[in-house]
Scaffold this motif. Sequence first.
Motif, PDB file in Angstrom:
ATOM      1  N   PHE A 202      70.114  32.558 -45.916  1.00 12.79           N
ATOM      2  CA  PHE A 202      70.806  33.472 -45.091  1.00 12.79           C
ATOM      3  C   PHE A 202      70.027  33.593 -43.658  1.00 12.79           C
ATOM      4  O   PHE A 202      70.521  33.386 -42.508  1.00 12.79           O
ATOM      5  CB  PHE A 202      71.420  34.554 -45.409  1.00 12.79           C
ATOM      6  N   LEU A 203      69.153  33.959 -43.846  1.00 16.27           N
ATOM      7  CA  LEU A 203      67.802  34.070 -42.763  1.00 16.27           C
ATOM      8  C   LEU A 203      67.684  32.989 -41.974  1.00 16.27           C
ATOM      9  O   LEU A 203      67.620  32.861 -40.627  1.00 16.27           O
ATOM     10  CB  LEU A 203      66.651  34.967 -43.015  1.00 16.27           C
ATOM     11  N   GLU A 204      67.334  31.794 -42.810  1.00 10.02           N
ATOM     12  CA  GLU A 204      67.225  30.603 -42.093  1.00 10.02           C
ATOM     13  C   GLU A 204      68.326  30.008 -41.389  1.00 10.02           C
ATOM     14  O   GLU A 204      68.168  29.510 -40.120  1.00 10.02           O
ATOM     15  CB  GLU A 204      66.630  29.705 -43.147  1.00 10.02           C
ATOM     16  N   ARG A 205      69.632  30.278 -41.902  1.00  8.02           N
ATOM     17  CA  ARG A 205      70.532  29.967 -41.045  1.00  8.02           C
ATOM     18  C   ARG A 205      70.852  30.505 -39.753  1.00  8.02           C
ATOM     19  O   ARG A 205      71.087  30.070 -38.717  1.00  8.02           O
ATOM     20  CB  ARG A 205      71.902  29.943 -41.988  1.00  8.02           C
ATOM     21  N   ARG A 206      70.621  31.881 -39.889  1.00  6.55           N
ATOM     22  CA  ARG A 206      70.691  32.620 -38.727  1.00  6.55           C
ATOM     23  C   ARG A 206      69.808  32.462 -37.684  1.00  6.55           C
ATOM     24  O   ARG A 206      70.046  32.416 -36.512  1.00  6.55           O
ATOM     25  CB  ARG A 206      70.545  34.280 -38.955  1.00  6.55           C
ATOM     26  N   ARG A 207      68.538  31.875 -38.067  1.00  7.27           N
ATOM     27  CA  ARG A 207      67.411  31.696 -36.979  1.00  7.27           C
ATOM     28  C   ARG A 207      67.650  30.202 -36.320  1.00  7.27           C
ATOM     29  O   ARG A 207      67.386  29.934 -35.322  1.00  7.27           O
ATOM     30  CB  ARG A 207      66.286  31.708 -37.759  1.00  7.27           C
TER      31      ARG A 207
ATOM     32  N   ARG B 121      70.617  29.244 -35.429  1.00  5.55           N
ATOM     33  CA  ARG B 121      71.717  29.186 -34.516  1.00  5.55           C
ATOM     34  C   ARG B 121      71.211  29.276 -32.948  1.00  5.55           C
ATOM     35  O   ARG B 121      70.282  29.858 -32.710  1.00  5.55           O
ATOM     36  CB  ARG B 121      72.639  30.366 -34.892  1.00  5.55           C
TER      37      ARG B 121
END
Length: 247
Positions: free
Chosen positions: A240-245, A247
């Motif tokens: 989740f955190l990697e996807r958010r970074r 973007r």
Amino acid sequence: MTGLRIEERPDRLVVTLDRPEKRNAIDADLIGELHAVCAELEANPRLLLLTGGAEGIFAGGADIAQLRERGRLDALAAINQAAFARIRALPMPTVAAVDGPALGGGAELAYACDLRVCTDRAVFGQPEVRLGILAGAGATYRLPALIGEARAKELLFTGRRVDAEEALRIGLVNRVVAEPAELLATAHALLDEIAKGSALALRLTKLAVDSPPAAHPQLDLLSQAVLFEDEEKHRRMTEFLERRRSR
């Protein structure tokens, strides 16, 4: 099995009531087969989709011919109640897909599942008092929990049937589809959404929701402690955190 058809999928079991000549009436043999399904899902936890095989019928209730001959010892043996309680307590979420009548024990079987999806020709009802008995396989406590005490008492006292529109309005079902052909696809889509969650988180969430009020908040805290140490939690949050970074 003679009263059930079973389809195994990697993440779920699809169980179809298959007594069309008896309107899927729930007899002792069918109860035995439901116990076998529960044993399988207890040993190898997966999602469950439970539906009726005959088009336009979920389950017309208990087998009245058998029910008429049962005595007080049969009642105390909790023949249907024990099987439905076992379905209710399955480790992973369950969905009932209802087309047509779900009456008496058939309705109680649907209530035993966590969620219900139905067609617009579905009908739910508890006619037991008109047959000289009570709804003894779960409706007296599951129905009030689903729709409230006053509504449940009305249905249990009168035997009045509830159509799909009312069932959705009062919270008895989660989805209504217009076409019977859409029923299983809708139920599977709901299970697909559920299956996106962590299996352990789903199990512990179901356990927490189904536990008595006195178990909270201690059960929630203990369950969360277990999940905080789970590798799946770490993996999902990292992704989740990697996807958010990104973007």
